[in-house]
Design a protein around this motif. Structure first.
Motif, PDB file in Angstrom:
ATOM      1  N   GLU A 133       0.458  -1.145   0.333  1.00  0.00           N
ATOM      2  CA  GLU A 133      -0.121  -0.070  -0.195  1.00  0.00           C
ATOM      3  C   GLU A 133       0.978   1.587   0.122  1.00  0.00           C
ATOM      4  OE1 GLU A 133      -0.923  -0.345   5.181  1.00  0.00           O
ATOM      5  OE2 GLU A 133      -2.130  -0.446   3.630  1.00  0.00           O
TER       6      GLU A 133
ATOM      7  N   THR B  51      -6.973   0.425   0.941  1.00  0.00           N
ATOM      8  CA  THR B  51      -6.599  -1.321   1.824  1.00  0.00           C
ATOM      9  C   THR B  51      -7.301  -1.925   0.779  1.00  0.00           C
ATOM     10  OG1 THR B  51      -5.457  -0.213   3.062  1.00  0.00           O
ATOM     11  CG2 THR B  51      -5.465  -2.598   3.216  1.00  0.00           C
TER      12      THR B  51
ATOM     13  N   ALA C  70       1.761  -0.039  -5.686  1.00  0.00           N
ATOM     14  CA  ALA C  70       0.010  -0.415  -5.176  1.00  0.00           C
ATOM     15  C   ALA C  70      -0.794   0.503  -5.997  1.00  0.00           C
ATOM     16  CB  ALA C  70       0.028   0.945  -4.099  1.00  0.00           C
TER      17      ALA C  70
END
Length: 160
Positions: free
Chosen positions: A78, A131, A126
């Motif tokens: 992330e 998330t 990412a």
């Protein structure tokens, strides 16, 4: 070049697994013509350690054991860079052209990847600021690998 996804957690039967397999099969259909030797997936059980640091360390050890020598490591993280599909395809194409034996994509568990694995990675990516559950990350990664192959092949799947 062999592509390997090393993932903490397993995909159970269901729509995520079906979609992941669909992109994997699509890649297999085009990847061989481009010098890729398919995609292997290694699933590692989530650590049962009591605290996050111990879970991360235990999972890092299992991930590290699955990484062969002469590999490029790509961390799905992330905190990684947001790169577009064209840039992702260029990375894969360059590593293939440099005769990299293995490109290893690692997807950590709920607590993330160890700092050592993140440092080892040639690329940290990412899929946006959100998330994502590891199941979705795997599906998105497989779609991007397939998309990269179509970009490298000049196939019309990717329209930018």
């Amino acid at each position: 070049m062999r592509l390997v996804i090393v993932s903490i957690g397993r995909l159970k039967q269901g729509p995520e697994r079906e979609l992941a397999e669909r992109y994997r099969e699509r890649f297999d259909g085009i990847g061989g013509k481009l010098g890729f030797r398919g995609i292997e997936i290694h699933e590692i059980s989530e650590s049962r350690a009591r605290n996050a640091a111990a879970r991360i360390a235990e999972e890092a050890g299992a991930i590290s054991a699955a990484i062969p020598e002469k590999s490029v490591l790509v961390a799905l993280d992330e905190r990684g860079d947001n790169i577009d599909s064209g840039a992702f395809a260029r990375h894969l194409g360059r590593w293939r052209d440099e005769s990299v034996a293995n490109t290893i994509f690692v997807i950590g568990g709920a607590d993330g990847l160890s700092p050592d694995l993140r440092r080892m990675a040639k690329l940290r990516i990412a899929f946006g600021a959100a998330t994502w559950p590891h199941q979705m990350v795997r599906v998105m990664l497989l779609e991007q690998v397939y998309r990269a192959a179509t970009i490298l092949a000049g196939h019309p799947y990717h329209r930018a």
